[in-house]
Design a protein around this motif. Structure first.
Motif, PDB file in Angstrom:
ATOM      1  N   GLN A  95       0.929  -1.226  -0.111  1.00 35.29           N
ATOM      2  CA  GLN A  95      -0.026  -0.156   0.291  1.00 35.29           C
ATOM      3  C   GLN A  95       0.860   1.299  -0.082  1.00 35.29           C
ATOM      4  O   GLN A  95       0.268   2.349   0.211  1.00 35.29           O
ATOM      5  N   ALA A 127      -7.664   3.080  -1.776  1.00 29.71           N
ATOM      6  CA  ALA A 127      -7.628   3.817  -0.829  1.00 29.71           C
ATOM      7  C   ALA A 127      -7.917   3.384   0.282  1.00 29.71           C
ATOM      8  O   ALA A 127      -8.362   2.318   0.630  1.00 29.71           O
ATOM      9  N   SER A 128      -7.578   4.255   1.191  1.00 30.13           N
ATOM     10  CA  SER A 128      -7.496   3.760   2.988  1.00 30.13           C
ATOM     11  C   SER A 128      -8.842   3.563   3.401  1.00 30.13           C
ATOM     12  O   SER A 128      -8.950   2.429   4.189  1.00 30.13           O
ATOM     13  N   TRP A 129     -10.073   4.087   2.917  1.00 30.43           N
ATOM     14  CA  TRP A 129     -11.235   3.595   3.277  1.00 30.43           C
ATOM     15  C   TRP A 129     -11.873   2.492   2.545  1.00 30.43           C
ATOM     16  O   TRP A 129     -13.087   2.296   2.949  1.00 30.43           O
ATOM     17  N   GLU A 130     -11.113   2.031   1.750  1.00 34.09           N
ATOM     18  CA  GLU A 130     -11.901   0.824   0.827  1.00 34.09           C
ATOM     19  C   GLU A 130     -11.548  -0.440   1.238  1.00 34.09           C
ATOM     20  O   GLU A 130     -10.471  -0.731   1.898  1.00 34.09           O
ATOM     21  N   GLN A 131     -12.144  -1.548   0.926  1.00 36.15           N
ATOM     22  CA  GLN A 131     -12.023  -2.817   1.536  1.00 36.15           C
ATOM     23  C   GLN A 131     -10.787  -3.460   0.758  1.00 36.15           C
ATOM     24  O   GLN A 131     -10.474  -3.017  -0.316  1.00 36.15           O
TER      25      GLN A 131
END
Length: 453
Positions: A95, A127-131
């Motif tokens: 990441q 993205a950090s908010w995605e699974q």
């Protein structure tokens, strides 16, 4: 002589090698006067058998681990077939952001009980908010196996899993249809790839491990952490005439000069690591900040052992290897590492038993202020750079005082032996990468994203 050092072919391009162009010849022409000697022989580098060698006997030997049984699996282990028994992981850097045009690191290589590659699981960058999302690539042989596609496990809710079954021209449409149907039933997405997909996944995994071992295990772990910390503790806390300092001097020779050169040529902005690695400025800072979390060799045990047991085993290589072998990782690497440890520890203990033969002598040694300050500074330095010690609310000196004299003496012997182990054979394992760095088609620190099929 200076003109002889100049390469015949100037290194002034980042273009991929052309078909038929020899990367090894190019590198050796460019660096022929300074390249270290190569004593590894790789009769083949890119086959599946070579991947097994790479993981089990090569650069991944100290990082290979056992895959838990199906009922105890978690994370990406849930996505792979049940026959996956061993794994070498590199997805923990997947990441990190990279420079424009570069591909990301990542890939966990799973092997079966016979050490054959089962699949490579590559975590894609989201993205950090995605699974989390994973691409899972299988070698051609698994598509021919009647039961392999049907064994695809169901991914955790919300996770994305794309299973890529590579095939050749001889694969029948019935097998392809079975793979797709099995994947859809398991809640996975199944796609069909060519052998080139599998070759690229193998290259990315090899290159990711090459980069991680060089940055995390070699530069950070061996040089900037262990050798630096023990050398500083020795020079700052031990008088020049003490047996302990005299014993350690040969194993710390040149450490300060080498590590200072590493700081200037490898660590500082615009030096070798920032230029050679694919990470952009943010990604590189995160790589440095999280390097200590991914050091192998015992750090991971802090979540498995009690605080007291961990303090006693952090430097005990035999205890660590016994745990690895009991988990199923009974490799030649660990057998040889254990044999070396037993010999080395006998040498260290035999030497100090000459100076401190009786229990009373050993008590004076471990209670001596210089010995105590040396060990506490070394352990405190490792704690400061890796958060490795789990001692709750207790201070390190208080934890040290809780051990009996015999336990303290054993811990001192283990600490000295482990330091020597790291800077000798440990450094050999993570630092002897001439055969890998020589061939960009074998492993590379960075590569263009356009190379992906």
């Amino acid at each position: 002589r200076l003109f002889q050092l100049l390469p015949t072919n100037a290194i002034d391009t980042q273009e991929p090698f052309a078909a038929g162009e020899d990367p090894v010849a190019y590198v050796m022409d460019s660096l022929r006067w300074i390249y270290p000697p190569i004593d590894m022989v790789w009769p083949e580098k890119t086959t599946d058998l070579a991947l097994t060698w790479f993981c089990v006997n090569g650069l991944g030997a100290h990082r290979i681990g056992a895959v838990p049984a199906r009922s105890k699996r978690s994370g990406p282990d849930l996505l792979v077939p049940e026959e996956a028994s061993f794994v070498v992981r590199t997805n923990f850097l997947s990441q990190l952001t990279v420079k424009d045009g570069c591909d990301t690191y990542g890939g966990d290589c799973y092997l079966d009980a016979l050490w054959r590659p089962v699949c490579i699981v590559r975590q894609t960058q989201v993205a950090s908010w995605e699974q989390p999302h994973f691409d899972i690539c299988y070698p051609t042989r698994l598509l021919h196996a009647a039961t392999a596609p049907a064994d695809l496990p169901e991914p955790p809710k919300g996770w994305g899993a794309n299973h890529i079954f590579t095939h050749d021209d001889d694969v029948g449409t019935v097998a392809l249809a079975a793979a797709s149907a099995a994947g859809l039933r398991a809640g996975n997405r199944v796609t069909l790839g060519a052998p080139r997909d599998w070759e690229y996944f193998k290259f990315v995994f090899r290159s990711s491990l090459f980069g991680i071992v060089t940055l995390v295990d070699h530069l950070y772990g061996v040089h900037l952490q262990v050798s630096n910390i023990f050398t500083m503790a020795m020079r700052e806390q031990l008088s020049k005439d003490t047996p302990l300092r005299r014993f350690l001097v040969p194993f710390t020779y040149g450490t300060i000069a080498i590590n200072d050169a590493a700081r200037v040529t490898l660590v500082t902005p615009d030096s070798w690591v920032p230029r050679a690695y694919p990470f952009d400025e943010e990604g590189l800072q995160l790589a440095w900040a999280n390097a200590y979390r991914h050091l192998p060799g015992g750090v991971e045990l802090k979540v498995e052992l009690t605080e007291r047991a961990f303090l006693q085993t952090i430097f005990d290589r035999k205890a660590y290897i016994d745990i690895r072998i009991e988990s199923g990782v009974d490799t030649q690497y660990y057998k040889q590492a254990l044999e070396y440890w037993v010999m080395l520890r006998a040498f260290v203990k035999g030497t100090f038993d000459v100076y401190y033969p009786t229990a009373a002598d050993q008590q004076r040694f471990v209670e001596d202020a210089e010995t105590e300050h040396f060990l506490l500074q070394a352990m405190g330095g490792i704690q400061a750079t890796s958060d490795v010690l789990v001692i709750g609310d207790e201070s390190l000196p208080h934890a040290w005082e809780s051990f009996r004299t015999a336990e303290k003496y054993t811990m001192v012997i283990d600490a000295i032996t482990r330091f020597i182990d790291v800077v000798t054979t440990g450094h050999e394992q993570v630092g002897k990468v001439q055969a890998y760095a020589q061939d960009a088609s074998f492993a590379s620190f960075s590569w263009a994203a356009s190379l992906r099929p």
